[in-house]
Motif scaffolding. Structure first.
Motif, PDB file in Angstrom:
ATOM      1  N   PHE A  78       4.193  -5.126 102.558  1.00 54.40           N
ATOM      2  CA  PHE A  78       4.238  -6.548 102.905  1.00 54.40           C
ATOM      3  C   PHE A  78       5.000  -7.287 101.822  1.00 54.40           C
ATOM      4  O   PHE A  78       4.600  -7.307 100.654  1.00 54.40           O
ATOM      5  N   ARG A  79       6.126  -7.860 102.181  1.00 57.57           N
ATOM      6  CA  ARG A  79       7.075  -8.375 101.202  1.00 57.57           C
ATOM      7  C   ARG A  79       6.484  -9.388 100.212  1.00 57.57           C
ATOM      8  O   ARG A  79       6.725  -9.264  98.996  1.00 57.57           O
ATOM      9  N   PRO A  80       5.721 -10.402 100.656  1.00 59.79           N
ATOM     10  CA  PRO A  80       5.179 -11.361  99.674  1.00 59.79           C
ATOM     11  C   PRO A  80       4.297 -10.692  98.614  1.00 59.79           C
ATOM     12  O   PRO A  80       4.329 -11.089  97.448  1.00 59.79           O
ATOM     13  N   VAL A  81       3.507  -9.685  99.017  1.00 61.49           N
ATOM     14  CA  VAL A  81       2.673  -8.977  98.047  1.00 61.49           C
ATOM     15  C   VAL A  81       3.542  -8.173  97.091  1.00 61.49           C
ATOM     16  O   VAL A  81       3.327  -8.192  95.869  1.00 61.49           O
ATOM     17  N   ASP A  92     -27.840 -13.899 100.366  1.00 61.55           N
ATOM     18  CA  ASP A  92     -27.969 -14.166  98.939  1.00 61.55           C
ATOM     19  C   ASP A  92     -26.845 -13.499  98.159  1.00 61.55           C
ATOM     20  O   ASP A  92     -26.402 -14.013  97.128  1.00 61.55           O
ATOM     21  N   LEU A  93     -26.382 -12.353  98.665  1.00 60.62           N
ATOM     22  CA  LEU A  93     -25.271 -11.632  98.058  1.00 60.62           C
ATOM     23  C   LEU A  93     -24.355 -11.104  99.154  1.00 60.62           C
ATOM     24  O   LEU A  93     -24.825 -10.702 100.224  1.00 60.62           O
ATOM     25  N   THR A  94     -23.067 -11.105  98.884  1.00 57.15           N
ATOM     26  CA  THR A  94     -22.072 -10.546  99.794  1.00 57.15           C
ATOM     27  C   THR A  94     -21.233  -9.527  99.035  1.00 57.15           C
ATOM     28  O   THR A  94     -20.846  -9.776  97.892  1.00 57.15           O
ATOM     29  N   THR A  95     -20.963  -8.396  99.677  1.00 58.42           N
ATOM     30  CA  THR A  95     -20.054  -7.419  99.083  1.00 58.42           C
ATOM     31  C   THR A  95     -18.761  -7.387  99.891  1.00 58.42           C
ATOM     32  O   THR A  95     -18.780  -7.402 101.120  1.00 58.42           O
ATOM     33  N   LEU A  96     -17.635  -7.352  99.165  1.00 61.31           N
ATOM     34  CA  LEU A  96     -16.318  -7.326  99.787  1.00 61.31           C
ATOM     35  C   LEU A  96     -15.480  -6.205  99.193  1.00 61.31           C
ATOM     36  O   LEU A  96     -15.806  -5.630  98.166  1.00 61.31           O
ATOM     37  N   GLY A  97     -14.366  -5.926  99.842  1.00 57.11           N
ATOM     38  CA  GLY A  97     -13.401  -4.942  99.377  1.00 57.11           C
ATOM     39  C   GLY A  97     -12.215  -4.977 100.328  1.00 57.11           C
ATOM     40  O   GLY A  97     -11.892  -6.017 100.900  1.00 57.11           O
ATOM     41  N   LYS A  98     -11.552  -3.844 100.498  1.00 54.46           N
ATOM     42  CA  LYS A  98     -10.495  -3.681 101.495  1.00 54.46           C
ATOM     43  C   LYS A  98      -9.434  -4.780 101.432  1.00 54.46           C
ATOM     44  O   LYS A  98      -8.580  -4.774 100.564  1.00 54.46           O
ATOM     45  N   VAL A  99      -9.482  -5.746 102.387  1.00 53.00           N
ATOM     46  CA  VAL A  99      -8.384  -6.705 102.558  1.00 53.00           C
ATOM     47  C   VAL A  99      -8.202  -7.632 101.363  1.00 53.00           C
ATOM     48  O   VAL A  99      -7.115  -8.196 101.186  1.00 53.00           O
ATOM     49  N   ILE A 100      -9.237  -7.813 100.536  1.00 51.59           N
ATOM     50  CA  ILE A 100      -9.104  -8.780  99.444  1.00 51.59           C
ATOM     51  C   ILE A 100      -8.314  -8.226  98.263  1.00 51.59           C
ATOM     52  O   ILE A 100      -8.106  -8.928  97.276  1.00 51.59           O
ATOM     53  N   GLY A 101      -7.847  -6.959  98.366  1.00 53.97           N
ATOM     54  CA  GLY A 101      -7.063  -6.372  97.285  1.00 53.97           C
ATOM     55  C   GLY A 101      -5.582  -6.290  97.574  1.00 53.97           C
ATOM     56  O   GLY A 101      -4.816  -5.819  96.729  1.00 53.97           O
ATOM     57  N   GLY A 102      -5.160  -6.718  98.754  1.00 57.88           N
ATOM     58  CA  GLY A 102      -3.738  -6.704  99.076  1.00 57.88           C
ATOM     59  C   GLY A 102      -3.117  -5.321  99.051  1.00 57.88           C
ATOM     60  O   GLY A 102      -1.922  -5.166  98.824  1.00 57.88           O
ATOM     61  N   GLY A 103      -3.929  -4.276  99.282  1.00 57.60           N
ATOM     62  CA  GLY A 103      -3.431  -2.910  99.267  1.00 57.60           C
ATOM     63  C   GLY A 103      -3.734  -2.164  97.982  1.00 57.60           C
ATOM     64  O   GLY A 103      -3.353  -0.999  97.840  1.00 57.60           O
ATOM     65  N   PHE A 104      -4.432  -2.805  97.061  1.00 53.56           N
ATOM     66  CA  PHE A 104      -4.786  -2.175  95.790  1.00 53.56           C
ATOM     67  C   PHE A 104      -6.311  -2.012  95.705  1.00 53.56           C
ATOM     68  O   PHE A 104      -7.053  -2.705  96.406  1.00 53.56           O
ATOM     69  N   PRO A 105      -6.795  -1.119  94.824  1.00 56.06           N
ATOM     70  CA  PRO A 105      -8.240  -0.869  94.732  1.00 56.06           C
ATOM     71  C   PRO A 105      -9.000  -2.130  94.351  1.00 56.06           C
ATOM     72  O   PRO A 105      -8.645  -2.815  93.386  1.00 56.06           O
ATOM     73  N   MET A 161      -5.737  -8.627  91.576  1.00 55.22           N
ATOM     74  CA  MET A 161      -6.150 -10.012  91.819  1.00 55.22           C
ATOM     75  C   MET A 161      -5.021 -10.819  92.466  1.00 55.22           C
ATOM     76  O   MET A 161      -5.234 -11.562  93.429  1.00 55.22           O
ATOM     77  N   ASN A 162      -3.812 -10.678  91.952  1.00 54.32           N
ATOM     78  CA  ASN A 162      -2.680 -11.421  92.507  1.00 54.32           C
ATOM     79  C   ASN A 162      -2.289 -10.909  93.888  1.00 54.32           C
ATOM     80  O   ASN A 162      -1.978 -11.700  94.788  1.00 54.32           O
ATOM     81  N   ALA A 163      -2.307  -9.592  94.063  1.00 51.04           N
ATOM     82  CA  ALA A 163      -1.979  -9.020  95.376  1.00 51.04           C
ATOM     83  C   ALA A 163      -2.981  -9.488  96.417  1.00 51.04           C
ATOM     84  O   ALA A 163      -2.616  -9.840  97.549  1.00 51.04           O
TER      85      ALA A 163
END
Length: 391
Positions: free
Chosen positions: A70-73, A249-262, A297-299
């Motif tokens: 994805f070009r912007p990333v 009370d707590l949420t766990t995230l991953g996947k899409v919030i890394g822009g393709g990075f761990p 973080m930026n990705a």
């Protein structure tokens, strides 16, 4: 449908067997007799090492919301790596991504970052135990929350018998059994962990009344509610918790919030997340050499910038149309929005049949669409799945 396997691996599999158990690192990527090896991805497509091109409906198990390259990333990552890939100091980028996540999930006032969804769930459980002073975690059968001891089948190899003393697994959706348990042991419970549409359990959305009951009973017994949105966050601007109107009370995230990075993240109210505050005595020590690294973080921030309300609506509409078309054709499937799960009689045969015809989906039948897919691509996915499901 015998002999549909396309020629793969160019000898790589035999080489891999010498240094990787089973030929790769991730069990979820193993498909007998041996999985193809990827060479390059571009937009909605992947080409393997033998030059076979497929539409990527796997998208690294839902992570690549914009597909490959994805070009912007890429442009942002190129800029960032020139400044440094990681530091022994915090960076502004983790503030900005945390702000964006809180904008989407107002119940999560503060965040901590890790490098995977597995780590995020591990830390959420530890936070819950530290905050409540209790040990017991309740989870639901069939749901996948990573690979840590507390969230896998207790009969799996390598899990200590002692784990069963602090983890209780209940059938999902069984209101009576859940109520009976919390009535008896509710004051021992640190947290209830739930996925509102668990992939491993069939990608079937949870019953709204059951979700409301879990929220009500956790509050009544001063236990925390952890919602695992590692996969489902893509489903709406506020994740599936926004669709259900439930505030964890707590949420766990991953996947899409890394822009393709761990990446992984835990978010919650400041009073709960205070259990990780290093400025306070007796709190959780939270390290992680590459946690909140500026590349990820930026990705992630760029990926979310290009995944706003209208983008989510459009992608979900494509998924809804695809699911409707599959059901109309007699293909058993489930899901919500851009996530679909199909249920063929023979998964291995169907997987290889689809791959040979130019389609890659998860080894368990998971389909995850990306914004790189236009209507024509979605139509190709529909026809391919229908074709291979006829055998």
């Amino acid at each position: 449908m015998t002999g549909v396997q396309v020629a793969t691996n160019s000898g790589l599999f035999q080489e891999a067997l010498h240094v990787l158990p089973g030929g790769n690192t991730r069990s979820t990527l193993f498909v007998p007799p041996s999985a193809p090896y990827a060479a390059v991805g571009d937009g909605a497509h992947v080409v393997d090492v033998d030059g076979h091109k497929v539409i990527d409906c796997n998208n690294n198990y839902t992570s690549l919301i914009h597909g490959h390259r994805f070009r912007p990333v890429l442009e942002k990552v190129h800029e960032i790596v020139e400044q440094g890939t990681s530091f022994g100091l915090p960076t502004e980028s983790e503030i900005r991504l945390a702000e964006e996540l809180s904008r989407r999930l107002p119940a999560a006032e503060q965040w901590r970052f890790v490098n995977s969804g597995t780590e995020a769930v591990m830390q959420a459980i530890r936070i819950a135990r530290a905050h409540t002073g209790r040990d017991v975690i309740v989870r639901f059968a069939g749901s996948y929350h990573g690979t840590s001891d507390a969230v896998v089948d207790l009969t799996m190899p390598g899990i200590p018998r002692s784990v069963a003393d602090s983890v209780v697994t209940l059938p999902v959706g069984d209101a009576e059994q859940f109520k009976a348990f919390v009535q008896e042991r509710g004051r021992e419970v640190a947290a209830v962990l739930i996925d509102l549409m668990p992939n491993r359990a069939g990608l079937k959305p949870a019953d709204e009344s059951f979700v409301a009951l879990v929220r009500e009973e956790t509050k009544a017994h001063d236990a925390l509610l952890i919602i695992d949105e590692v996969i489902t966050f893509r489903s709406s601007f506020e994740g599936l918790q926004g669709v259900y109107g439930v505030e964890p009370d707590l949420t766990t995230l991953g996947k899409v919030i890394g822009g393709g990075f761990p990446v992984g993240a835990v978010g919650g109210k400041a009073t709960v997340m205070g259990a990780t505050n290093p400025a306070l005595p007796g709190t959780i020590v939270w390290g992680g050499t590459f946690s909140a690294n500026p590349v990820t973080m930026n990705a992630g921030l760029i990926a979310l910038d290009y995944f706003q309300q209208e983008d989510i609506r459009e992608l979900n509409a494509k998924g809804d149309a695809l699911r409707e078309g599959l059901l109309k054709a007699g293909v058993r499937c489930s899901g919500f929005g851009s996530l679909i799960r199909i249920f063929p009689d023979d998964m291995n045969t169907t997987w290889w049949g689809a791959y040979s015809e130019g389609l890659l989906f998860g080894t368990n039948g998971l389909i995850a669409l990306s914004t790189a897919m236009d209507d024509a691509t979605v139509e190709k996915i529909l026809q391919c799945v229908i074709n291979v499901s006829k055998f």
